[in-house]
Design a protein around this motif. Structure first.
Motif, PDB file in Angstrom:
ATOM      1  N   ILE A 175      24.941 -46.338  -6.671  1.00 26.83           N
ATOM      2  CA  ILE A 175      25.818 -45.342  -7.285  1.00 26.83           C
ATOM      3  C   ILE A 175      27.170 -45.993  -7.571  1.00 26.83           C
ATOM      4  O   ILE A 175      27.791 -46.580  -6.692  1.00 26.83           O
ATOM      5  CB  ILE A 175      25.994 -44.121  -6.372  1.00 26.83           C
ATOM      6  N   TYR A 176      27.592 -45.895  -8.826  1.00 24.46           N
ATOM      7  CA  TYR A 176      28.905 -46.394  -9.238  1.00 24.46           C
ATOM      8  C   TYR A 176      29.401 -45.515 -10.363  1.00 24.46           C
ATOM      9  O   TYR A 176      28.738 -45.372 -11.402  1.00 24.46           O
ATOM     10  CB  TYR A 176      28.809 -47.853  -9.694  1.00 24.46           C
ATOM     11  N   ASN A 177      30.530 -44.886 -10.138  1.00 24.72           N
ATOM     12  CA  ASN A 177      31.133 -44.039 -11.164  1.00 24.72           C
ATOM     13  C   ASN A 177      32.603 -43.800 -10.805  1.00 24.72           C
ATOM     14  O   ASN A 177      33.115 -44.376  -9.838  1.00 24.72           O
ATOM     15  CB  ASN A 177      30.368 -42.711 -11.311  1.00 24.72           C
ATOM     16  N   MET A 178      33.283 -42.978 -11.553  1.00 19.70           N
ATOM     17  CA  MET A 178      34.706 -42.756 -11.307  1.00 19.70           C
ATOM     18  C   MET A 178      34.966 -42.116  -9.952  1.00 19.70           C
ATOM     19  O   MET A 178      36.089 -42.170  -9.450  1.00 19.70           O
ATOM     20  CB  MET A 178      35.314 -41.922 -12.435  1.00 19.70           C
ATOM     21  N   PHE A 179      33.927 -41.506  -9.363  1.00 19.23           N
ATOM     22  CA  PHE A 179      34.049 -40.905  -8.039  1.00 19.23           C
ATOM     23  C   PHE A 179      33.494 -41.794  -6.926  1.00 19.23           C
ATOM     24  O   PHE A 179      33.530 -41.405  -5.757  1.00 19.23           O
ATOM     25  CB  PHE A 179      33.321 -39.560  -8.008  1.00 19.23           C
ATOM     26  N   ARG A 180      32.939 -42.955  -7.278  1.00 20.95           N
ATOM     27  CA  ARG A 180      32.396 -43.861  -6.269  1.00 20.95           C
ATOM     28  C   ARG A 180      32.752 -45.294  -6.666  1.00 20.95           C
ATOM     29  O   ARG A 180      31.956 -46.004  -7.291  1.00 20.95           O
ATOM     30  CB  ARG A 180      30.869 -43.687  -6.154  1.00 20.95           C
ATOM     31  N   GLN A 181      33.949 -45.723  -6.309  1.00 22.18           N
ATOM     32  CA  GLN A 181      34.487 -46.985  -6.824  1.00 22.18           C
ATOM     33  C   GLN A 181      34.403 -48.156  -5.844  1.00 22.18           C
ATOM     34  O   GLN A 181      34.722 -49.288  -6.202  1.00 22.18           O
ATOM     35  CB  GLN A 181      35.947 -46.781  -7.251  1.00 22.18           C
ATOM     36  N   ARG A 182      33.954 -47.923  -4.629  1.00 23.10           N
ATOM     37  CA  ARG A 182      33.970 -48.987  -3.637  1.00 23.10           C
ATOM     38  C   ARG A 182      33.177 -50.244  -4.029  1.00 23.10           C
ATOM     39  O   ARG A 182      33.589 -51.364  -3.689  1.00 23.10           O
ATOM     40  CB  ARG A 182      33.461 -48.442  -2.301  1.00 23.10           C
ATOM     41  N   PRO A 183      32.025 -50.122  -4.722  1.00 21.09           N
ATOM     42  CA  PRO A 183      31.277 -51.341  -5.055  1.00 21.09           C
ATOM     43  C   PRO A 183      32.089 -52.405  -5.783  1.00 21.09           C
ATOM     44  O   PRO A 183      31.817 -53.599  -5.655  1.00 21.09           O
ATOM     45  CB  PRO A 183      30.139 -50.815  -5.937  1.00 21.09           C
ATOM     46  N   ALA A 184      33.105 -51.995  -6.523  1.00 22.60           N
ATOM     47  CA  ALA A 184      33.878 -52.954  -7.310  1.00 22.60           C
ATOM     48  C   ALA A 184      34.798 -53.824  -6.451  1.00 22.60           C
ATOM     49  O   ALA A 184      35.306 -54.844  -6.922  1.00 22.60           O
ATOM     50  CB  ALA A 184      34.699 -52.220  -8.369  1.00 22.60           C
ATOM     51  N   GLU A 185      35.016 -53.446  -5.183  1.00 22.82           N
ATOM     52  CA  GLU A 185      35.976 -54.183  -4.368  1.00 22.82           C
ATOM     53  C   GLU A 185      35.484 -55.578  -4.007  1.00 22.82           C
ATOM     54  O   GLU A 185      36.201 -56.548  -4.134  1.00 22.82           O
ATOM     55  CB  GLU A 185      36.277 -53.394  -3.089  1.00 22.82           C
ATOM     56  N   LEU A 186      34.282 -55.686  -3.474  1.00 23.50           N
ATOM     57  CA  LEU A 186      33.735 -56.958  -3.027  1.00 23.50           C
ATOM     58  C   LEU A 186      32.365 -57.232  -3.630  1.00 23.50           C
ATOM     59  O   LEU A 186      32.082 -58.351  -4.077  1.00 23.50           O
ATOM     60  CB  LEU A 186      33.619 -56.977  -1.496  1.00 23.50           C
ATOM     61  N   PHE A 187      31.543 -56.195  -3.645  1.00 23.80           N
ATOM     62  CA  PHE A 187      30.145 -56.397  -4.019  1.00 23.80           C
ATOM     63  C   PHE A 187      29.982 -56.950  -5.426  1.00 23.80           C
ATOM     64  O   PHE A 187      29.158 -57.838  -5.665  1.00 23.80           O
ATOM     65  CB  PHE A 187      29.367 -55.085  -3.877  1.00 23.80           C
ATOM     66  N   PHE A 188      30.748 -56.458  -6.361  1.00 24.79           N
ATOM     67  CA  PHE A 188      30.602 -56.932  -7.740  1.00 24.79           C
ATOM     68  C   PHE A 188      30.877 -58.431  -7.847  1.00 24.79           C
ATOM     69  O   PHE A 188      30.213 -59.142  -8.597  1.00 24.79           O
ATOM     70  CB  PHE A 188      31.519 -56.156  -8.679  1.00 24.79           C
TER      71      PHE A 188
END
Length: 328
Positions: A175-188
């Motif tokens: 899940i990645y969207n404007m309400f779930r932004q955590r993946p962009a911090e490290l995982f990406f």
């Protein structure tokens, strides 16, 4: 629509795909004729990635996709499915070689193919990611010619980070969207370094980010937005991205001010996801031709300006982050 490389597979896919959960079940009444029309419209418009699962309508979604592709003939799109949620109880032991083979054979029959393009382990228990033998079983299925590539569909960032340590994992769906932004911090950053594809699911937060809902919106009893509000049936993060409904509605009203002229709220939400080069494909659902074509049109929007991206970040930090960020 721009294509993006699908990790290490050698394939490239259009950056907007078709999420086929809603044409299976759990989103209210299913209209097969409308679903088939939506698939045809999307494919006619150049879409070439479809995501489904063996449990969507107990195989109904897979069967509808097979029907449409058989009707069309010619070059096939990349079709991803999932396996594991047919288990009566989610346990590590349930992901045995015997069970996985049975799930794969059933999907082969449902999709009417000899080899599945991509099979994703479907949000398995966290402990499974620490069991190399589970991933070795997927390797055996590749060697047998039943599966071309395999990946995982995860609930948590931590699961995704562990999964990509296995060299055979070609993709991660999350899940990645404007309400779930955590993946962009490290995982990406990690996936780009390892050349792993990212499939962004629930891009509209179960429709919240379409801007079409209000406090009095009613959902059918067979719609997960009604029966899974508090995680009664599966992970609550799959419903409205885990955001309390009223909190999400209030944030949407702030985001609405950012919608570009001539676009919709949903298209803004999709274009925001595509601003990340780490994302390979985003998979909004569609239950009508109009929805399918509107989703695809989001790819044609110009890049979002920096002030819009900054505003989305502020709204997330102030209104949404406390409810979701550390949970997934």
């Amino acid at each position: 629509m721009r294509s993006r490389p699908f990790g290490r597979t050698g394939r490239a896919v259009g950056e907007i795909g078709f999420g086929a959960w809603a044409i299976g079940d759990a989103w209210g009444k299913v209209d097969d004729d409308a679903s088939i029309a939506a698939l045809h419209a999307a494919l006619d418009a150049g879409l070439d990635f479809i995501d489904t699962a063996d449990v969507y309508g107990d195989g109904h979604s897979e069967q509808l996709i097979a029907r449409v592709l058989k009707e069309r003939g010619g070059e096939r799109p990349f079709v991803a499915t999932k396996a594991g949620r047919r288990l009566p109880q989610q346990t590590v032991e349930g992901y045995s070689a015997e069970n996985l083979a049975a799930f794969i054979d059933r999907s082969l029959r449902n999709l009417e193919v000899d080899t599945l393009d991509l099979v994703q382990l479907h949000c398995p228990p966290t402990d499974l990611y620490y069991r190399p033998e589970a991933f070795e079983r997927m390797e055996r299925l590749v060697e047998q010619g039943k599966v071309r590539h395999y990946g995982v569909s995860v609930e948590r960032v931590e699961e995704a980070l562990k999964a990509i340590e296995y060299p055979g994992v070609a993709s991660v769906q999350m899940i990645y969207n404007m309400f779930r932004q955590r993946p962009a911090e490290l995982f990406f950053r990690q996936t780009r370094a390892r050349n792993v594809a990212i499939v962004a699911r629930v891009p509209l937060a179960s429709g919240l980010l379409s801007g079409k809902f209000g406090p009095d919106t009613k959902f059918e009893s067979s719609d997960h937005r009604q029966f899974n509000r508090h995680g009664e049936a599966f992970d609550v993060g799959e419903t409205f991205s885990g955001v309390p409904y009223e909190i999400g509605l209030a944030a949407v009203e702030k985001l609405r001010l950012l919608v570009p002229d001539g676009a919709t709220m949903a298209q803004l939400a999709l274009r925001w996801i595509l601003m990340s080069e780490a994302v390979t494909v985003v998979i909004p659902g569609a239950r009508s031709s109009q929805q399918a074509l509107a989703n695809i049109a989001a790819a044609a929007l110009p890049p979002l300006p920096a002030d819009t991206m900054d505003a989305v970040a502020r709204i997330y930090a102030e209104d949404i982050k406390p409810y979701v960020h550390q949970n997934w």
